[in-house]
Design a protein around this motif. Structure first.
Motif, short mmCIF file in Angstrom:
data_model
loop_
_atom_site.label_atom_id
_atom_site.label_comp_id
_atom_site.label_asym_id
_atom_site.label_seq_id
_atom_site.Cartn_x
_atom_site.Cartn_y
_atom_site.Cartn_z
N TRP A 17 -5.84 -14.30 -34.33
CA TRP A 17 -6.20 -14.08 -35.73
C TRP A 17 -6.66 -15.42 -36.29
N GLY A 18 -7.93 -15.57 -36.55
CA GLY A 18 -8.49 -16.83 -37.04
C GLY A 18 -9.51 -17.38 -36.06
N LYS A 19 -10.52 -18.07 -36.60
CA LYS A 19 -11.56 -18.63 -35.73
C LYS A 19 -11.55 -20.14 -35.85
N ARG A 20 -11.86 -20.80 -34.72
CA ARG A 20 -11.93 -22.26 -34.72
C ARG A 20 -13.37 -22.72 -34.86
N ASP A 21 -14.34 -21.84 -34.52
CA ASP A 21 -15.74 -22.17 -34.67
C ASP A 21 -16.47 -20.88 -35.02
N LEU A 22 -16.91 -20.80 -36.28
CA LEU A 22 -17.54 -19.56 -36.75
C LEU A 22 -18.89 -19.34 -36.08
N GLU A 23 -19.65 -20.42 -35.90
CA GLU A 23 -20.99 -20.33 -35.32
C GLU A 23 -20.92 -19.75 -33.90
N LEU A 24 -19.99 -20.31 -33.09
CA LEU A 24 -19.86 -19.83 -31.70
C LEU A 24 -18.85 -18.70 -31.57
N ASN A 25 -18.25 -18.31 -32.69
CA ASN A 25 -17.24 -17.25 -32.72
C ASN A 25 -16.08 -17.53 -31.76
N LEU A 26 -15.59 -18.79 -31.78
CA LEU A 26 -14.47 -19.13 -30.90
C LEU A 26 -13.16 -18.87 -31.61
N PRO A 27 -12.23 -18.18 -30.96
CA PRO A 27 -10.94 -17.90 -31.60
C PRO A 27 -10.12 -19.18 -31.82
N ALA A 28 -9.27 -19.17 -32.85
CA ALA A 28 -8.45 -20.35 -33.15
C ALA A 28 -7.27 -20.48 -32.20
N VAL A 29 -6.92 -19.37 -31.55
CA VAL A 29 -5.74 -19.36 -30.66
C VAL A 29 -6.06 -18.55 -29.40
N GLU A 147 -5.55 -12.91 -20.02
CA GLU A 147 -5.28 -14.00 -20.97
C GLU A 147 -6.58 -14.71 -21.31
N LEU A 148 -6.79 -14.96 -22.58
CA LEU A 148 -7.96 -15.72 -23.04
C LEU A 148 -7.51 -17.09 -23.53
N GLU A 149 -8.11 -18.12 -22.95
CA GLU A 149 -7.81 -19.50 -23.38
C GLU A 149 -9.06 -20.13 -23.96
N ASN A 150 -8.86 -21.02 -24.92
CA ASN A 150 -9.98 -21.79 -25.46
C ASN A 150 -10.16 -23.04 -24.63
N SER A 151 -11.41 -23.36 -24.31
CA SER A 151 -11.65 -24.59 -23.58
C SER A 151 -12.92 -25.22 -24.15
#
Ligand code: PMV
Length: 320
Positions: A17-29, A147-151
């Motif tokens: 729930w939440g985005k870390r990068d709106l342009e690239l649509n990257l999730p915050a978590v 599992e989805l991880e941000n990298s």
């Protein structure tokens, strides 16, 4: 070129729930989900140089609601200067009502588009492209427990456990069928900028992911149940405390939670999770599915029940 792909929705047990990068649509978590087997979206896509604009039919009727987002998804996969597409979608569950219809729609569209455009992309690249259209769609490229991880500027999805290695059942109590009032991207931004609980939600997520990952690797149902319910209620607390508040529940949603608590009290192996909608997903051991289904069906306000095992990631059906 024409290609058809099929994808199943996925249900997050540890939610994003939440985005870390709106342009690239990257999730915050990061997040952990299960891919369903018996609910599906099929996307047939034909790239046609004679078409003046993209067009979309959903279950046999012209329906342009999802078309702008699907067109953008095609731009990402095929390329900006692409020819237009005719998209025929089939789906066996209500769309835009908190049943992860966008996840399966964008996962299937991404796979179909890559093949229609003659681009041989691997599953990692497909997941990143699907994730640009809907964060949860990346997980539908994978089966079982994913599992989805941000990298950095991308996401990495992996399978923690295949569906047949821990075959759980999901019983879905439908309490409303209309589309939700606010889309998830807008709602997440409201939470990020206004909820007093948002920072804590982000801080604690790695702990929840670790607990759930361990539970899945050990096939520890009780531990998974406890962390999934906690994570779900925490996400909804973030949403409820947002301004304006984001409350998707209705009275039947709450009654379903009470039904699950009663079943648990009677020794039934079941736990609940709820996404950005009013439906309750009860995850249970297959031997308890009949009892869970009967109890939820008898709960006041439940208008329909769906049931599914766990299944595979998105795949191509045909290309010509
Ligand atoms: O995929 P999106 O951007 O529609 O967001 C989905 C968010 C939740 O379903 C509420 C949680 C999740 O991780 O699937």
């Amino acid at each position: 070129m024409r290609a058809t792909a099929i994808a199943q929705p996925n249900i997050a047990l540890i939610k994003y729930w939440g985005k870390r990068d709106l342009e690239l649509n990257l999730p915050a978590v990061g997040s952990i989900s299960i891919t369903l087997r018996d609910l599906f979206t099929e996307m047939q896509l034909e790239l046609d140089e004679h078409l003046p604009a993209d067009k979309l039919t959903v279950n046999g009727s012209v329906d342009e609601t999802m078309l702008p987002r699907l067109s953008t998804c095609l731009d990402h996969v095929v390329g900006g200067g692409r020819v237009r597409a005719s998209i025929v979608s089939r789906c066996n569950f209500p769309v835009a009502a908190g049943l992860a219809s966008s996840a399966s729609a964008f996962a299937a569209t991404t796979v179909a588009a890559a093949h229609a455009a003659g681009k041989p992309l691997g599953v990692k690249a497909l997941a990143n492209l699907a994730g640009r259209s809907s964060g949860s769609a990346a997980r539908s490229l994978y089966g079982g427990f994913a599992e989805l991880e941000n990298s950095d500027k991308k996401i990495i999805v992996s399978t923690l456990c295949e569906s047949e290695q821990w075959p759980l059942t999901v019983v879905i109590a439908i309490t409303e069928t209309g589309p939700k009032a606010v889309g998830s991207t807008e709602a997440m931004e409201i939470s990020r900028s206004t909820s007093p609980f948002y920072a804590n939600w982000i801080d604690r997520q790695d702990n929840d992911l670790k607990t759930a990952r361990n539970a899945i690797l050990k096939r520890d149902f009780e531990q998974l149940a406890a962390i999934a319910e906690h994570n779900c209620l925490k996400m909804h607390s973030v949403m409820w405390a947002s301004r304006p508040p984001i409350v998707n529940w209705n009275s039947a949603t709450m009654r379903c939670l009470q039904t699950v608590r009663k079943l648990q009290g009677n020794g039934v192996g079941v736990f609940f999770t709820i996404d950005a909608g009013p439906q309750v997903k009860a995850i249970c051991l297959p031997e308890h599915a009949h009892e869970v289904r009967a109890a939820l069906a008898a709960t006041e306000g439940v208008i329909d029940i769906m049931e599914s095992g766990l299944g595979d990631g998105a795949r191509l059906v045909e290309v010509s």
